[in-house]
Each structure stands twice: as structure tokens, then as C-alpha cells.
Design a protein around this motif. Structure first.
Motif, PDB file in Angstrom:
ATOM      1  N   ILE A 140      19.282  11.928  54.106  1.00  0.00           N
ATOM      2  CA  ILE A 140      18.992  11.812  55.537  1.00  0.00           C
ATOM      3  C   ILE A 140      18.722  10.355  55.898  1.00  0.00           C
ATOM      4  O   ILE A 140      19.200   9.857  56.925  1.00  0.00           O
ATOM      5  CB  ILE A 140      17.796  12.704  55.931  1.00  0.00           C
ATOM      6  CG1 ILE A 140      18.159  14.175  55.735  1.00  0.00           C
ATOM      7  CG2 ILE A 140      17.374  12.442  57.371  1.00  0.00           C
ATOM      8  CD1 ILE A 140      16.991  15.135  55.826  1.00  0.00           C
ATOM      9  N   ALA A 141      17.980   9.670  55.054  1.00  0.00           N
ATOM     10  CA  ALA A 141      17.700   8.254  55.285  1.00  0.00           C
ATOM     11  C   ALA A 141      19.004   7.457  55.352  1.00  0.00           C
ATOM     12  O   ALA A 141      19.163   6.576  56.205  1.00  0.00           O
ATOM     13  CB  ALA A 141      16.795   7.715  54.183  1.00  0.00           C
ATOM     14  N   GLU A 142      19.919   7.792  54.477  1.00  0.00           N
ATOM     15  CA  GLU A 142      21.218   7.120  54.460  1.00  0.00           C
ATOM     16  C   GLU A 142      22.004   7.410  55.735  1.00  0.00           C
ATOM     17  O   GLU A 142      22.581   6.509  56.337  1.00  0.00           O
ATOM     18  CB  GLU A 142      22.011   7.596  53.239  1.00  0.00           C
ATOM     19  CG  GLU A 142      22.917   6.558  52.652  1.00  0.00           C
ATOM     20  CD  GLU A 142      23.517   7.016  51.338  1.00  0.00           C
ATOM     21  OE1 GLU A 142      24.738   6.907  51.231  1.00  0.00           O
ATOM     22  OE2 GLU A 142      22.779   7.494  50.451  1.00  0.00           O
ATOM     23  N   ILE A 143      22.016   8.656  56.161  1.00  0.00           N
ATOM     24  CA  ILE A 143      22.748   9.057  57.364  1.00  0.00           C
ATOM     25  C   ILE A 143      22.185   8.374  58.607  1.00  0.00           C
ATOM     26  O   ILE A 143      22.926   7.889  59.459  1.00  0.00           O
ATOM     27  CB  ILE A 143      22.702  10.591  57.539  1.00  0.00           C
ATOM     28  CG1 ILE A 143      23.537  11.277  56.449  1.00  0.00           C
ATOM     29  CG2 ILE A 143      23.215  11.005  58.926  1.00  0.00           C
ATOM     30  CD1 ILE A 143      23.339  12.783  56.366  1.00  0.00           C
ATOM     31  N   LEU A 144      20.858   8.317  58.706  1.00  0.00           N
ATOM     32  CA  LEU A 144      20.205   7.794  59.906  1.00  0.00           C
ATOM     33  C   LEU A 144      19.841   6.313  59.820  1.00  0.00           C
ATOM     34  O   LEU A 144      19.217   5.773  60.736  1.00  0.00           O
ATOM     35  CB  LEU A 144      18.943   8.610  60.202  1.00  0.00           C
ATOM     36  CG  LEU A 144      19.166  10.095  60.492  1.00  0.00           C
ATOM     37  CD1 LEU A 144      17.828  10.797  60.684  1.00  0.00           C
ATOM     38  CD2 LEU A 144      20.059  10.295  61.703  1.00  0.00           C
ATOM     39  N   ASN A 145      20.207   5.671  58.716  1.00  0.00           N
ATOM     40  CA  ASN A 145      19.882   4.257  58.497  1.00  0.00           C
ATOM     41  C   ASN A 145      18.376   4.004  58.592  1.00  0.00           C
ATOM     42  O   ASN A 145      17.925   3.097  59.270  1.00  0.00           O
ATOM     43  CB  ASN A 145      20.621   3.358  59.490  1.00  0.00           C
ATOM     44  CG  ASN A 145      22.093   3.343  59.243  1.00  0.00           C
ATOM     45  OD1 ASN A 145      22.553   3.362  58.110  1.00  0.00           O
ATOM     46  ND2 ASN A 145      22.873   3.318  60.321  1.00  0.00           N
ATOM     47  N   LYS A 146      17.621   4.853  57.926  1.00  0.00           N
ATOM     48  CA  LYS A 146      16.164   4.733  57.896  1.00  0.00           C
ATOM     49  C   LYS A 146      15.708   4.630  56.446  1.00  0.00           C
ATOM     50  O   LYS A 146      16.438   4.954  55.525  1.00  0.00           O
ATOM     51  CB  LYS A 146      15.503   5.975  58.518  1.00  0.00           C
ATOM     52  CG  LYS A 146      15.909   6.270  59.936  1.00  0.00           C
ATOM     53  CD  LYS A 146      15.044   5.535  60.882  1.00  0.00           C
ATOM     54  CE  LYS A 146      15.380   5.942  62.310  1.00  0.00           C
ATOM     55  NZ  LYS A 146      15.033   4.955  63.257  1.00  0.00           N
ATOM     56  N   ASN A 147      14.474   4.229  56.273  1.00  0.00           N
ATOM     57  CA  ASN A 147      13.865   4.190  54.950  1.00  0.00           C
ATOM     58  C   ASN A 147      13.539   5.616  54.522  1.00  0.00           C
ATOM     59  O   ASN A 147      13.072   6.415  55.338  1.00  0.00           O
ATOM     60  CB  ASN A 147      12.596   3.333  55.024  1.00  0.00           C
ATOM     61  CG  ASN A 147      11.918   3.177  53.700  1.00  0.00           C
ATOM     62  OD1 ASN A 147      11.446   4.145  53.116  1.00  0.00           O
ATOM     63  ND2 ASN A 147      11.879   1.948  53.222  1.00  0.00           N
ATOM     64  N   GLU A 148      13.753   5.948  53.255  1.00  0.00           N
ATOM     65  CA  GLU A 148      13.478   7.293  52.772  1.00  0.00           C
ATOM     66  C   GLU A 148      12.014   7.670  52.962  1.00  0.00           C
ATOM     67  O   GLU A 148      11.698   8.813  53.315  1.00  0.00           O
ATOM     68  CB  GLU A 148      13.853   7.438  51.294  1.00  0.00           C
ATOM     69  CG  GLU A 148      13.636   8.843  50.778  1.00  0.00           C
ATOM     70  CD  GLU A 148      13.977   9.020  49.308  1.00  0.00           C
ATOM     71  OE1 GLU A 148      13.911  10.170  48.840  1.00  0.00           O
ATOM     72  OE2 GLU A 148      14.295   8.025  48.622  1.00  0.00           O
TER      73      GLU A 148
END
Length: 175
Positions: A140-148
Motif C-alpha cells: 500500500i505504501a508503494e501504491i500510494l507513495n507513502k512511508n510504510e
């Protein structure tokens, strides 16, 4: 699935069509969570398919296909949102599942759609990806460009908010 991806990368149109068909429902759910109008949802999905068709040969790791695909879709939806300045829609129409309340053992008593109303649209997408689509916090972090860790924190806070509201006796969630 990887064999299908490889065939599609090599120009097999039937394999590409099968990839789209396998992901069609999930693409629609994600786009519906982000956009209000059916035309915008359809446009975003079509733009995603076009981009996928042209960029697929450049995909280096076939195991990351789904993450890559959903990332393209979310970017398309965000672009559509910015261009049209349309409003977000809740996930009420997106998911009938009650999976997000598993951690507090209330799924038989809660109306999942009502619970979702108290969260922001970004949080709703996280819930959808995590509970409905089964993605990990890392994905999800990868998809949304957020930190895990941000995703983990958001999920923990959302669960706490559900528990807190339940303990207060929020009866509007009852089936």
C-alpha cells in the motif's frame, strides 16, 4: 499470472486482455473510491489500460505487476480529479465487505459502510486496499507513495477509532 504478464509484455493481445479482465473489478473499486462520476471512473480505467499497454514492456519485475497497475490507476484518478475538480465519493458504493472490523470481533454487528463514513477518502482507500484487496502495508505504501510506517500508523489509528466509537455505543452502525 507471471506467464500471462510475460506474454502480454511480448505483444500477445489476448494475454493483455486477460490481464485486464482479471483486474477489472479491483480497478473499478479503486477508481470508484476516488471519483464520483461513472464517466470519470471509466475514463480513468481506460487511460490506465492505455498507459499499461504502452508501458508494460518496461516492467522489470513481473511480481510487482498489481502494485504497478494500481499505482497507475490512482495517478490517473488523481489527475482526473485535479482536472475536473470533482468531489470524492465515499466507499459506500465500493465495498459490501465487513472485513475491517475483524480485529475487534464486531463484524456481525457493524454496518461496514457506516463505519467507513467517519474516515477521510485517503484512509478509505487504505482500508479498501488492506482489508478488501489483501495488500500488505508495504504494498500500500508503494501504491500510494507513502512511508510504510505511515500506513501502519493510519491503520492502527483507524482500528482505535472504530473501537472507541463502538465503546461509546454508536448505535447507527448496527445492522
Amino acid at each position: 499470472m507471471e506467464e500471462l504478464i510475460e506474454k502480454a509484455k511480448n505483444g500477445d493481445k489476448e494475454a493483455f486482455t486477460n490481464l485486464i479482465l482479471e483486474n477489472q473489478r479491483k480497478l473499478y473499486k479503486i477508481a470508484k473510491a476516488r471519483l464520483k462520476h461513472e464517466e470519470d471512473i471509466e475514463d480513468s480505467i481506460q487511460e490506465t489500460m492505455l498507459r499499461l499497454y504502452t508501458k508494460l514492456p518496461k516492467l522489470k519485475d513481473n511480481t510487482k505487476f498489481n502494485i504497478w497497475l494500481y499505482k497507475i490507476l490512482i495517478n490517473q484518478c488523481n489527475e482526473k480529479y485535479r482536472r475536473n475538480k470533482i468531489s470524492f465519493v465515499s466507499l459506500e458504493a465500493v465495498s459490501n465487505q465487513k472485513a475491517c472490523v475483524n480485529d475487534i470481533n464486531l463484524e456481525d454487528k457493524l454496518d461496514y459502510q457506516k463505519v467507513l463514513e467517519m474516515f477521510s477518502n485517503q484512509d478509505k482507500i487504505i482500508l479498501l486496499l488492506y482489508y478488501s484487496n489483501g495488500y500488505t502495508t508495504k504494498q500500500i505504501a508503494e501504491i500510494l507513495n507513502k512511508n510504510e510506517n505511515t500506513i501502519k500508523t493510519k491503520l492502527r489509528r483507524m482500528r482505535e477509532k472504530i473501537k472507541k466509537n463502538w465503546k461509546r455505543g454508536n448505535k447507527k452502525w448496527m445492522n
